[in-house]
Design an enzyme around this catalytic site. Structure first.
Site, PDB file in Angstrom:
ATOM      1  N   SER A 151       0.838  -1.189   0.000  1.00  0.00           N
ATOM      2  CA  SER A 151       0.000   0.000   0.000  1.00  0.00           C
ATOM      3  C   SER A 151       0.883   1.254   0.000  1.00  0.00           C
ATOM      4  CB  SER A 151      -0.957  -0.040   1.197  1.00  0.00           C
ATOM      5  OG  SER A 151      -1.908   0.988   1.148  1.00  0.00           O
ATOM      6  N   ASP A 321      -8.874  -6.254  -4.755  1.00  0.00           N
ATOM      7  CA  ASP A 321      -8.496  -4.941  -4.216  1.00  0.00           C
ATOM      8  C   ASP A 321      -9.047  -3.860  -5.139  1.00  0.00           C
ATOM      9  OD1 ASP A 321      -7.295  -2.652  -3.233  1.00  0.00           O
ATOM     10  OD2 ASP A 321      -5.243  -3.410  -3.363  1.00  0.00           O
ATOM     11  N   HIS A 354      -8.086  -4.959  -0.348  1.00  0.00           N
ATOM     12  CA  HIS A 354      -6.795  -4.292  -0.178  1.00  0.00           C
ATOM     13  C   HIS A 354      -6.021  -4.838   1.016  1.00  0.00           C
ATOM     14  CE1 HIS A 354      -3.843  -1.162  -0.663  1.00  0.00           C
ATOM     15  NE2 HIS A 354      -4.063  -0.683   0.544  1.00  0.00           N
TER      16      HIS A 354
END
Length: 381
Positions: A151, A321, A354
């Site tokens: 991320s 995601d 995610h």
């Protein structure tokens, strides 16, 4: 697999001023660091793990005074784990602006003798990388075997390969993006607005008032948490189940109290987040996310932005995601291939959205493990 066990952070102090991308200058500042494993004699086995929004330097292990304080990536980092601390020297750095010990809004501003609060300068991903480079310098590490993150951490890993091409052998970029979409910026703006409109925010100087903008933080976290999960994952975990005591009638209450299990879950996550996170830090980190766009200086051409990189890359994404969708990772892959860089890409079918980059998925972990085997052979780890 065994945990790395009890660990302890240490604080590094820096007197050389750091000029930020905004033009502001931080004088004396500190960064909190944790390390795991042993640095080999030729200093070739160091790996930097970069953290995401609400994480910190505490990547793995537990603290002696709190056995529940497991590091945020403990399933990934440790003895015999994909990033094996029997072979690699792993470093976690808490970024500037955070609320976990590195210099940030909660620290005292030398110019005023009071906490920085909203006066703390806006920081960028590039600023964090430059600060991390000073940690590497202090530890005597000229080149990392790998820089890794998921991320926002993946953005830092990518930035490392751009800003310090000679110092990164491998870049491992997971569930990330080369820049935020308009939708992602919009999510961040709504979350920040919840904080800024909380009466307890006091223009960012809530420390002096002895309060915390908890309501705003709760809503910000709830918004963010929705984007970290996939629709299928939420359906499986919660569906439309009502939150009822055992034996209670499965009927609506016809009020605005918590009715559904998913509501209860989001409120719990919001309350927990508001207990430990700082609102000014949240504003800073989400703005750093918004600003990350290495192609901007190259008229939007990501291939041109990556032209001077020298690292080898592992790029990984997760099919469910939707915060940083696989298409965004493929943009990075294409730009690297345009430059004939060595890149491995995996698109993993994991159901958790995610947040999958934080979870213990066998295919995902086997991928990372295999890639580190390759690195270990290169550096003799």
């Amino acid at each position: 697999m065994e945990s790395i066990g009890v660990v302890a952070p240490h604080t590094m102090h820096f007197a050389e001023p750091l000029r930020l991308q905004s033009g502001s200058v931080l004088g004396n500042y500190q960064l909190v660091v944790e390390t795991y494993g042993e640095l080999n004699a030729v200093r070739s086995n160091a790996v930097l793990v970069c953290h995401a929004l609400n994480a910190s330097h505490h990547v793995a292990g537990v603290y002696a005074d709190d056995p529940r304080s497991t590091g945020w990536w403990d399933n990934m980092v440790g003895p015999g784990k994909p990033l094996d601390t029997n072979r690699f020297f792993v470093i976690g750095v808490n970024n500037l602006g955070s609320c976990f010990g590195s210099t940030g809004p909660m620290n005292i501003d030398p110019a005023t003798g009071t906490p920085y609060g909203a006066r703390f300068p806006v920081v960028t991903v590039e600023d964090w990388v430059h600060a991390q480079a000073r940690v590497a310098d202090a530890l005597g590490i000229e080149r990392f075997a790998a820089v890794m993150g998921g991320s926002l951490g993946g953005m830092q890993a990518l930035a490392w390969s751009l800003l310090y091409p000679e110092r990164v052998a491998h870049c491992i970029d997971i569930a990330s993006t080369p820049k935020l979409s308009a939708q992602n910026i919009a999510f961040n703006e709504v979350a920040r607005s919840a904080i800024l409109s909380d009466p307890d925010f006091h223009g960012g100087d809530y420390y002096a008032h002895g309060v915390k903008p908890r309501r705003g933080l709760r809503v910000a976290r709830m918004i963010g948490h929705i984007t970290y999960l996939s629709d299928d994952d939420m359906a499986e975990k919660f569906g439309r189940a009502l939150r009822r005591a055992d034996g209670a009638l499965d009927a609506y209450n016809f009020n605005f109290d918590v009715e559904f299990e998913v509501e209860s879950y989001l409120r719990y996550q919001g309350d927990k987040f508001a207990d430990y996170f700082d609102a000014n830090t949240y504003l800073l980190i989400t703005r750093a996310l918004d600003y990350f766009d290495p192609a901007k200086a190259f008229n939007g051409d990501l291939s041109a932005a990556l032209a001077h990189t020298k690292a080898k890359y592992l790029i990984a994404s997760f099919m469910t995601d939707w915060r940083f969708a696989p298409a965004r990772s493929r943009e990075i892959v294409k730009a690297l291939l345009d430059n004939r860089r060595s890149v491995s890409y995996a698109e993993i079918d994991a159901p958790h959205g995610h947040d999958a980059f934080l979870l213990d998925d066998a295919r995902y972990h086997n991928l990372v493990r295999a890639y580190y085997e390759r690195i270990a052979e290169e550096v003799g780890a």
